[in-house]
Design a protein around this motif. Structure first.
Motif, short mmCIF file in Angstrom:
data_model
loop_
_atom_site.label_atom_id
_atom_site.label_comp_id
_atom_site.label_asym_id
_atom_site.label_seq_id
_atom_site.Cartn_x
_atom_site.Cartn_y
_atom_site.Cartn_z
N ASN A 96 0.86 -1.19 0.00
CA ASN A 96 0.00 0.00 0.00
C ASN A 96 0.89 1.24 0.00
OD1 ASN A 96 -1.85 2.02 0.25
ND2 ASN A 96 -2.66 1.37 2.23
N PRO A 97 1.23 1.75 -1.20
CA PRO A 97 2.10 2.93 -1.28
C PRO A 97 1.35 4.25 -1.08
CG PRO A 97 1.60 2.12 -3.48
CD PRO A 97 0.95 1.17 -2.50
N SER A 98 0.01 4.18 -0.94
CA SER A 98 -0.77 5.42 -0.83
C SER A 98 -0.80 5.94 0.60
CB SER A 98 -2.21 5.18 -1.33
OG SER A 98 -2.95 4.50 -0.35
N GLN A 99 -1.41 7.11 0.78
CA GLN A 99 -1.55 7.74 2.09
C GLN A 99 -2.85 7.32 2.78
OE1 GLN A 99 0.96 9.59 3.49
NE2 GLN A 99 2.04 8.84 1.69
N LEU A 100 -3.62 6.43 2.14
CA LEU A 100 -4.90 5.97 2.68
C LEU A 100 -4.81 4.49 3.03
CD1 LEU A 100 -7.16 7.51 -0.11
CD2 LEU A 100 -6.73 8.49 2.15
N LYS A 101 -5.58 4.05 4.00
CA LYS A 101 -5.63 2.60 4.24
C LYS A 101 -6.58 1.97 3.23
CE LYS A 101 -9.28 2.15 7.73
NZ LYS A 101 -9.61 1.69 9.06
N HIS A 102 -6.32 0.71 2.92
CA HIS A 102 -7.13 -0.03 1.95
C HIS A 102 -7.34 -1.45 2.43
CE1 HIS A 102 -7.01 3.13 -1.04
NE2 HIS A 102 -5.69 3.17 -0.99
N TYR A 103 -8.40 -2.06 1.90
CA TYR A 103 -8.70 -3.46 2.19
C TYR A 103 -8.55 -4.27 0.91
CZ TYR A 103 -10.68 -2.31 6.76
OH TYR A 103 -10.85 -1.88 8.04
N PHE A 104 -8.02 -5.48 1.06
CA PHE A 104 -8.01 -6.48 0.00
C PHE A 104 -9.11 -7.46 0.41
CE2 PHE A 104 -6.77 -10.37 -2.10
CZ PHE A 104 -6.20 -9.96 -3.29
N THR A 105 -10.29 -7.30 -0.19
CA THR A 105 -11.45 -8.10 0.19
C THR A 105 -11.87 -8.97 -0.98
OG1 THR A 105 -12.19 -6.29 1.62
CG2 THR A 105 -13.81 -7.99 1.10
N ALA A 106 -11.81 -10.28 -0.77
CA ALA A 106 -12.20 -11.25 -1.79
C ALA A 106 -12.63 -12.54 -1.08
CB ALA A 106 -11.05 -11.50 -2.76
N LYS A 107 -13.78 -12.48 -0.39
CA LYS A 107 -14.21 -13.59 0.45
C LYS A 107 -14.38 -14.89 -0.34
CE LYS A 107 -17.78 -15.27 3.57
NZ LYS A 107 -17.48 -16.61 3.21
N ASP A 108 -15.06 -14.84 -1.48
CA ASP A 108 -15.28 -16.06 -2.25
C ASP A 108 -13.96 -16.66 -2.75
OD1 ASP A 108 -18.00 -15.84 -1.84
OD2 ASP A 108 -18.36 -14.79 -3.72
N PHE A 109 -13.04 -15.81 -3.14
CA PHE A 109 -11.70 -16.27 -3.51
C PHE A 109 -11.04 -16.95 -2.32
CE2 PHE A 109 -7.18 -15.00 -3.07
CZ PHE A 109 -6.63 -15.83 -4.04
N ALA A 110 -11.11 -16.30 -1.17
CA ALA A 110 -10.48 -16.85 0.03
C ALA A 110 -11.09 -18.19 0.43
CB ALA A 110 -10.58 -15.85 1.18
N ASP A 111 -12.37 -18.37 0.16
CA ASP A 111 -13.02 -19.65 0.46
C ASP A 111 -12.58 -20.76 -0.49
OD1 ASP A 111 -14.40 -18.57 2.60
OD2 ASP A 111 -16.24 -18.20 1.45
N GLY A 112 -12.05 -20.38 -1.65
CA GLY A 112 -11.64 -21.36 -2.65
C GLY A 112 -10.15 -21.67 -2.67
N ILE A 113 -9.44 -21.24 -1.61
CA ILE A 113 -7.99 -21.49 -1.55
C ILE A 113 -7.64 -22.10 -0.20
CG2 ILE A 113 -7.47 -19.54 -3.08
CD1 ILE A 113 -6.49 -18.00 -0.59
N TRP A 114 -6.44 -22.65 -0.12
CA TRP A 114 -5.86 -23.09 1.15
C TRP A 114 -4.76 -22.09 1.47
CZ3 TRP A 114 -0.75 -24.85 2.07
CH2 TRP A 114 -0.51 -25.23 3.39
N THR A 115 -4.91 -21.40 2.61
CA THR A 115 -3.92 -20.41 3.03
C THR A 115 -2.85 -21.10 3.87
OG1 THR A 115 -5.47 -18.57 2.99
CG2 THR A 115 -3.53 -18.31 4.38
N GLN A 116 -1.60 -21.00 3.41
CA GLN A 116 -0.50 -21.50 4.22
C GLN A 116 -0.18 -20.50 5.32
OE1 GLN A 116 3.13 -22.38 2.09
NE2 GLN A 116 4.28 -22.64 3.97
N LYS A 117 -0.10 -19.21 4.93
CA LYS A 117 0.18 -18.17 5.92
C LYS A 117 -0.04 -16.79 5.32
CE LYS A 117 5.07 -17.53 4.87
NZ LYS A 117 6.40 -17.36 5.39
N VAL A 118 -0.26 -15.85 6.20
CA VAL A 118 -0.22 -14.43 5.86
C VAL A 118 0.81 -13.85 6.82
CG1 VAL A 118 -1.44 -12.22 5.90
CG2 VAL A 118 -2.60 -14.27 5.07
N GLN A 119 1.75 -13.11 6.27
CA GLN A 119 2.81 -12.54 7.10
C GLN A 119 2.87 -11.03 6.86
OE1 GLN A 119 6.35 -14.80 7.08
NE2 GLN A 119 7.48 -13.38 8.35
#
Length: 174
Positions: A96-119
């Motif tokens: 996030n190079p901007s001066q604003l906060k942002h969300y990466f929201t993709a619930k259906d995508f997240a439901d269709g993957i196996w997350t090893q980790k978020v760091q």
């Protein structure tokens, strides 16, 4: 089981038994042997699955970088179209190079993957992830394996950001 039935038939037809009691004992032993062998195959299944996942974790992750916004504070994902292949390991580097906060929201995508980790920084998160918030200047790394093919929506869920065009598309192919 077909092999054991075949062996059983060979033994029964080639041997003569003085009485039925011996035949019943042989049948009992056969049933016990068949059950033990079946349990052995069932017990091997989790070990085989562990080997498969172990091999997947040894696979190098394909790195993809996506920016949430930019230095001009434009409300967009760069790139806004992501393509993944099911069964492959990926490392999504979010910035996030901007001066604003942002969300990466993709619930259906997240439901269709196996997350090893978020760091992010010195914090590593494991388990189901549906949305990541990146404050100005923040970076995060999401390592995952897509499981379910499809096309999924991506958006920043901060009020006004989606409407201003901060949307994208994620495609997973087989």
């Amino acid at each position: 089981m077909k092999i054991y039935n075949h062996l059983y038939q060979i033994v029964i037809t080639s041997l003569t038994f003085p009485n039925i009691a011996w035949l019943q004992i042989l049948r009992q032993k056969y049933v016990i042997l068949a059950l033990l062998l079946s349990l052995n195959f069932i017990a091997a299944t989790p070990a085989m699955a562990a080997n498969l996942s172990g091999d997947l974790l040894k696979q190098p992750a394909t790195e993809i970088t996506i920016s949430l916004g930019n230095l001009a504070n434009e409300l967009k994902f760069e790139p806004n179209h992501l393509e993944f292949e099911a069964g492959k390991r990926y490392q999504l580097r979010l910035t996030n190079p901007s001066q604003l906060k942002h969300y990466f929201t993709a619930k259906d995508f997240a439901d269709g993957i196996w997350t090893q980790k978020v760091q992010a920084g010195k914090v590593e998160i494991k388990g189901a992830i549906h949305e990541l918030e990146l404050k100005p200047g923040a970076e995060a790394e999401w390592v995952f394996v897509p499981l379910k093919s499809g096309t999924y929506g991506l958006r920043c869920s901060i009020p006004g950001h989606t409407e201003a065009g901060m949307t994208g598309e994620i495609a997973i192919s087989n």
